[in-house]
Design a protein around this motif. Structure first.
Motif, short mmCIF file in Angstrom:
data_model
loop_
_atom_site.label_atom_id
_atom_site.label_comp_id
_atom_site.label_asym_id
_atom_site.label_seq_id
_atom_site.Cartn_x
_atom_site.Cartn_y
_atom_site.Cartn_z
N THR A 149 0.87 -1.17 0.00
CA THR A 149 0.00 0.00 0.00
C THR A 149 0.91 1.21 0.00
N LEU A 150 0.78 2.04 -1.03
CA LEU A 150 1.64 3.21 -1.17
C LEU A 150 0.93 4.44 -0.62
N THR A 151 1.69 5.28 0.07
CA THR A 151 1.18 6.56 0.55
C THR A 151 1.98 7.67 -0.14
N PRO A 152 1.40 8.86 -0.24
CA PRO A 152 2.07 9.94 -0.98
C PRO A 152 3.45 10.28 -0.41
N VAL A 153 4.38 10.55 -1.31
CA VAL A 153 5.71 11.01 -0.93
C VAL A 153 5.60 12.48 -0.55
N GLN A 154 6.06 12.81 0.65
CA GLN A 154 6.03 14.20 1.09
C GLN A 154 7.01 15.02 0.26
N GLY A 155 6.59 16.19 -0.19
CA GLY A 155 7.45 17.07 -0.97
C GLY A 155 7.66 16.61 -2.41
N PHE A 156 6.76 15.76 -2.90
CA PHE A 156 6.88 15.25 -4.27
C PHE A 156 6.90 16.41 -5.26
N GLU A 157 7.87 16.39 -6.17
CA GLU A 157 7.96 17.41 -7.21
C GLU A 157 7.46 16.83 -8.52
N TRP A 158 6.44 17.48 -9.09
CA TRP A 158 5.84 17.02 -10.33
C TRP A 158 6.90 17.02 -11.43
N PRO A 159 7.09 15.90 -12.15
CA PRO A 159 8.10 15.85 -13.21
C PRO A 159 7.68 16.66 -14.43
N SER A 160 8.59 17.43 -14.95
CA SER A 160 8.30 18.27 -16.12
C SER A 160 8.00 17.44 -17.35
N GLN A 161 8.45 16.18 -17.37
CA GLN A 161 8.20 15.31 -18.52
C GLN A 161 6.72 14.98 -18.69
N LEU A 162 5.91 15.16 -17.65
CA LEU A 162 4.50 14.83 -17.71
C LEU A 162 3.65 16.09 -17.61
N LEU A 163 3.19 16.60 -18.71
CA LEU A 163 2.28 17.74 -18.78
C LEU A 163 2.85 19.05 -18.26
N GLY A 164 4.13 19.14 -18.06
CA GLY A 164 4.69 20.37 -17.52
C GLY A 164 4.02 20.71 -16.20
N ASN A 165 3.53 21.90 -16.06
CA ASN A 165 2.87 22.32 -14.82
C ASN A 165 1.41 21.94 -14.77
N ALA A 166 0.85 21.47 -15.88
CA ALA A 166 -0.60 21.23 -15.95
C ALA A 166 -1.07 20.13 -15.02
N GLY A 167 -0.22 19.20 -14.67
CA GLY A 167 -0.68 18.07 -13.87
C GLY A 167 -0.34 18.14 -12.40
N LYS A 168 0.08 19.27 -11.91
CA LYS A 168 0.57 19.36 -10.54
C LYS A 168 -0.51 19.16 -9.48
N ASN A 169 -1.66 18.67 -9.87
CA ASN A 169 -2.74 18.44 -8.92
C ASN A 169 -2.79 17.00 -8.44
N GLY A 170 -1.68 16.28 -8.49
CA GLY A 170 -1.68 14.88 -8.10
C GLY A 170 -0.66 14.57 -7.02
N ASN A 171 -0.58 13.31 -6.66
CA ASN A 171 0.37 12.82 -5.67
C ASN A 171 1.40 11.94 -6.34
N GLY A 172 2.55 11.81 -5.70
CA GLY A 172 3.60 10.91 -6.17
C GLY A 172 3.85 9.82 -5.14
N TYR A 173 4.18 8.64 -5.63
CA TYR A 173 4.43 7.48 -4.80
C TYR A 173 5.67 6.78 -5.34
N GLU A 174 6.40 6.08 -4.49
CA GLU A 174 7.56 5.31 -4.94
C GLU A 174 7.33 3.83 -4.70
N PHE A 175 7.73 3.02 -5.70
CA PHE A 175 7.61 1.57 -5.56
C PHE A 175 8.74 0.89 -6.30
N HIS A 176 9.80 0.52 -5.60
CA HIS A 176 10.90 -0.29 -6.11
C HIS A 176 11.40 0.18 -7.49
N GLY A 177 11.80 1.44 -7.57
CA GLY A 177 12.36 1.96 -8.82
C GLY A 177 11.33 2.54 -9.77
#
Length: 155
Positions: A36-64
Motif C-alpha cells: 500500500t503506497l502513501t504519498p511522498v512528502q514534498g513530491f515534485e511534479w516531473p516536467s516530462q508529464l504535462l509540464g505544470n498542468a498536472g501538478k494536482n496529483g500525488n507521487g508514490y515510490e515503488f521499487h524503482g
C-alpha cells in the motif's frame, strides 16, 4: 381457458425474468496485494508529464518506479477523470526531456477507480524485478490518496 391464461402468464413471467437477469461472471485472479503506497512528502511534479498542468496529483515510490495520481489525463489533457501513471524513477530524475523505459497508465471511469496494470518486463528497473519477477502481472489501484499494489507472482 383458465389453463391457457396461466400458461401465458407463466411464459410472460419467464421472459421478463430472462430479459432482466444477468449471468454473473466470477473474477478469477490469483493476484494478492503486495503493498500500500502513501504519498511522498514534498513530491515534485516531473516536467516530462504535462509540464505544470498536472501538478494536482500525488507521487508514490515503488521499487524503482514512480507512480503518480493526477486529475489530468496526460494524453488528452482532459480534467474529468483521475489517472495513474507509473514510470521508471530514473527517467524522471535525468536531464532528459522525455521518459525512457516503460510507461504504465490507466484512468478511472465513473465510479471505477484509476487502475494501471502491466506485465513486468526486463526493461523495468532491477529493483522492481528483484521483488516482482519478469512475466508477472502488476496492478496499481488508486484508493483515495493511497495506491494498492497487486501482483500475481507466486511466492
Amino acid at each position: 381457458m383458465g389453463a391457457s391464461l396461466v400458461a401465458v402468464a407463466g411464459v410472460a413471467a419467464g421472459l421478463a425474468f430472462a430479459a432482466t437477469w444477468v449471468m454473473p461472471i466470477a473474477v478469477h485472479t490469483d493476484a494478492r496485494q503486495i503493498a500500500t503506497l502513501t504519498p511522498v512528502q514534498g513530491f515534485e511534479w516531473p516536467s516530462q508529464l504535462l509540464g505544470n498542468a498536472g501538478k494536482n496529483g500525488n507521487g508514490y515510490e515503488f521499487h524503482g518506479l514512480t507512480v503518480i495520481s493526477t486529475e489530468t489525463d496526460i494524453f488528452s489533457g482532459h480534467t474529468d477523470r483521475t489517472c495513474l501513471v507509473a514510470v521508471p524513477s530514473a527517467s524522471l530524475h535525468s536531464d532528459s526531456a522525455g521518459i525512457t523505459g516503460p510507461l504504465v497508465y490507466g484512468c478511472g471511469a465513473g465510479t471505477f477507480p484509476a487502475t494501471a496494470q502491466t506485465v513486468v518486463t526486463k526493461e523495468m528497473p532491477q529493483e522492481l524485478r528483484d521483488v516482482v519477477p519478469v512475466g508477472s502481472a502488476l496492478q496499481f489501484i488508486l484508493d483515495g490518496d493511497r495506491v494498492g499494489v497487486y501482483s500475481d507472482a507466486k511466492q
